[in-house]
Design a protein around this motif. Sequence first.
Motif, PDB file in Angstrom:
ATOM      1  N   LYS A 249      -3.472   3.698  -3.892  1.00 46.59           N
ATOM      2  CA  LYS A 249      -2.328   4.409  -3.332  1.00 46.59           C
ATOM      3  C   LYS A 249      -2.824   5.418  -2.305  1.00 46.59           C
ATOM      4  O   LYS A 249      -3.896   5.982  -2.434  1.00 46.59           O
ATOM      5  CB  LYS A 249      -1.565   5.142  -4.435  1.00 46.59           C
ATOM      6  CG  LYS A 249      -0.978   4.240  -5.516  1.00 46.59           C
ATOM      7  CD  LYS A 249      -0.260   5.072  -6.554  1.00 46.59           C
ATOM      8  CE  LYS A 249       0.336   4.203  -7.667  1.00 46.59           C
ATOM      9  NZ  LYS A 249       1.022   5.018  -8.698  1.00 46.59           N
ATOM     10  N   SER A 250      -2.005   5.662  -1.294  1.00 44.31           N
ATOM     11  CA  SER A 250      -2.340   6.678  -0.294  1.00 44.31           C
ATOM     12  C   SER A 250      -1.078   7.457   0.051  1.00 44.31           C
ATOM     13  O   SER A 250       0.020   6.892   0.120  1.00 44.31           O
ATOM     14  CB  SER A 250      -2.929   6.039   0.965  1.00 44.31           C
ATOM     15  OG  SER A 250      -2.021   5.112   1.527  1.00 44.31           O
ATOM     16  N   THR A 251      -1.245   8.761   0.245  1.00 40.92           N
ATOM     17  CA  THR A 251      -0.110   9.605   0.598  1.00 40.92           C
ATOM     18  C   THR A 251       0.184   9.498   2.089  1.00 40.92           C
ATOM     19  O   THR A 251      -0.722   9.289   2.907  1.00 40.92           O
ATOM     20  CB  THR A 251      -0.410  11.069   0.243  1.00 40.92           C
ATOM     21  OG1 THR A 251      -1.583  11.486   0.956  1.00 40.92           O
ATOM     22  CG2 THR A 251      -0.658  11.209  -1.255  1.00 40.92           C
ATOM     23  N   GLU A 252       1.454   9.631   2.456  1.00 46.62           N
ATOM     24  CA  GLU A 252       1.856   9.507   3.861  1.00 46.62           C
ATOM     25  C   GLU A 252       1.289  10.628   4.718  1.00 46.62           C
ATOM     26  O   GLU A 252       0.942  10.430   5.876  1.00 46.62           O
ATOM     27  CB  GLU A 252       3.381   9.499   3.954  1.00 46.62           C
ATOM     28  CG  GLU A 252       4.032   8.270   3.334  1.00 46.62           C
ATOM     29  CD  GLU A 252       5.533   8.273   3.540  1.00 46.62           C
ATOM     30  OE1 GLU A 252       6.027   9.212   4.205  1.00 46.62           O
ATOM     31  OE2 GLU A 252       6.190   7.351   3.032  1.00 46.62           O
ATOM     32  N   LYS A 253       1.168  11.821   4.132  1.00 48.44           N
ATOM     33  CA  LYS A 253       0.711  12.965   4.913  1.00 48.44           C
ATOM     34  C   LYS A 253      -0.792  12.928   5.176  1.00 48.44           C
ATOM     35  O   LYS A 253      -1.244  13.073   6.314  1.00 48.44           O
ATOM     36  CB  LYS A 253       1.081  14.265   4.198  1.00 48.44           C
ATOM     37  CG  LYS A 253       2.584  14.515   4.141  1.00 48.44           C
ATOM     38  CD  LYS A 253       2.868  15.858   3.474  1.00 48.44           C
ATOM     39  CE  LYS A 253       4.371  16.140   3.448  1.00 48.44           C
ATOM     40  NZ  LYS A 253       4.672  17.454   2.807  1.00 48.44           N
ATOM     41  N   THR A 254      -1.564  12.752   4.138  1.00 45.02           N
ATOM     42  CA  THR A 254      -3.020  12.838   4.286  1.00 45.02           C
ATOM     43  C   THR A 254      -3.700  11.493   4.528  1.00 45.02           C
ATOM     44  O   THR A 254      -4.817  11.439   5.031  1.00 45.02           O
ATOM     45  CB  THR A 254      -3.641  13.466   3.022  1.00 45.02           C
ATOM     46  OG1 THR A 254      -3.376  12.602   1.897  1.00 45.02           O
ATOM     47  CG2 THR A 254      -3.035  14.837   2.756  1.00 45.02           C
ATOM     48  N   LYS A 255      -3.034  10.412   4.131  1.00 42.36           N
ATOM     49  CA  LYS A 255      -3.597   9.059   4.257  1.00 42.36           C
ATOM     50  C   LYS A 255      -4.854   8.878   3.394  1.00 42.36           C
ATOM     51  O   LYS A 255      -5.625   7.947   3.597  1.00 42.36           O
ATOM     52  CB  LYS A 255      -3.944   8.733   5.723  1.00 42.36           C
ATOM     53  CG  LYS A 255      -2.769   8.813   6.678  1.00 42.36           C
ATOM     54  CD  LYS A 255      -1.681   7.812   6.321  1.00 42.36           C
ATOM     55  CE  LYS A 255      -0.524   7.896   7.313  1.00 42.36           C
ATOM     56  NZ  LYS A 255       0.584   6.973   6.968  1.00 42.36           N
ATOM     57  N   ILE A 256      -5.047   9.802   2.446  1.00 43.04           N
ATOM     58  CA  ILE A 256      -6.191   9.691   1.548  1.00 43.04           C
ATOM     59  C   ILE A 256      -5.886   8.647   0.480  1.00 43.04           C
ATOM     60  O   ILE A 256      -4.840   8.684  -0.162  1.00 43.04           O
ATOM     61  CB  ILE A 256      -6.514  11.039   0.884  1.00 43.04           C
ATOM     62  CG1 ILE A 256      -6.906  12.069   1.949  1.00 43.04           C
ATOM     63  CG2 ILE A 256      -7.637  10.881  -0.142  1.00 43.04           C
ATOM     64  CD1 ILE A 256      -7.134  13.457   1.389  1.00 43.04           C
TER      65      ILE A 256
END
Length: 276
Positions: A249-256
């Motif tokens: 999974k990756s967050t939209e803000k950080t792309k981590i």
Amino acid sequence: MFMAQEVDLKIAVLIDADNVSSSKIASILDEVKRYGIPSVKRIYADWTKSHVVGWKEPLLTHAITPIQQYSYTSGKNSSDSALIIDAMDILHSQQVDGFTIVSSDSDFTRLAIRLRESGKLVIGVGEKKTPKPFIAACDKFIYIEILDKEDAKPAPKTKVPAETVDTATKVLKPASQGTPEYEPIGRELLDLLKASVNDVADEGGWAPLSAIGGLLNKRKPDFDPRVYGFSKLTPLFKSLDEHFEVEEKSTEKTKIKHVYIRIKEAQKAIRRRAKK
């Protein structure tokens, strides 16, 4: 995986020249830099002996300070005592956050324990022949055999079928072609992986990979995916897809990207409870 989050950790690297080849020092120092900065670099030997002649160029290249220790008695390694004394002096100077002891000698077991008791990170680097007590005394132990990336064969791209997982234990050693032979994923490791996933999993059975890696290294200091032919922990779990689920999974803000693991048996158990 167990790794320092603060890359500015100061680490003292103490090397027993009688227990490591000069050709490996570049790889060893690169590995230490994954955990922090090697702020102190010393190597111990009787430099009047012919077998350490090959160290001259690597010492200059990597700015390692040679410490002379004469062999006062035949058959005794006096370098061990000099390394231990220096380690305690460095410890009491309070100038470093951790130590890397490069040796396959069990004589450093008590030293590793003492340094950890003082709250210091202790990384051991040695060959597969290293006695278990020394390995267990370290926070992290790294096998020299897996550090030679040029000779290492690529990680397996195919999955590991369940029927290949057995209790066999093989020693990592150079193959006849000069490439390392990787250990198989045996039943003992599989059980360790499942136990670690289960212990940090949430109610849905999902466990963050970072937490799994940290727990694995606490339970088995010499655990390293590279021993089994994988560069990272994620591809190791993916190869065991008959036993584990892997979700990224990756967050939209950080792309981590965050990786989560779940035991397939746990998923089945959750479904059975839901039906009741």
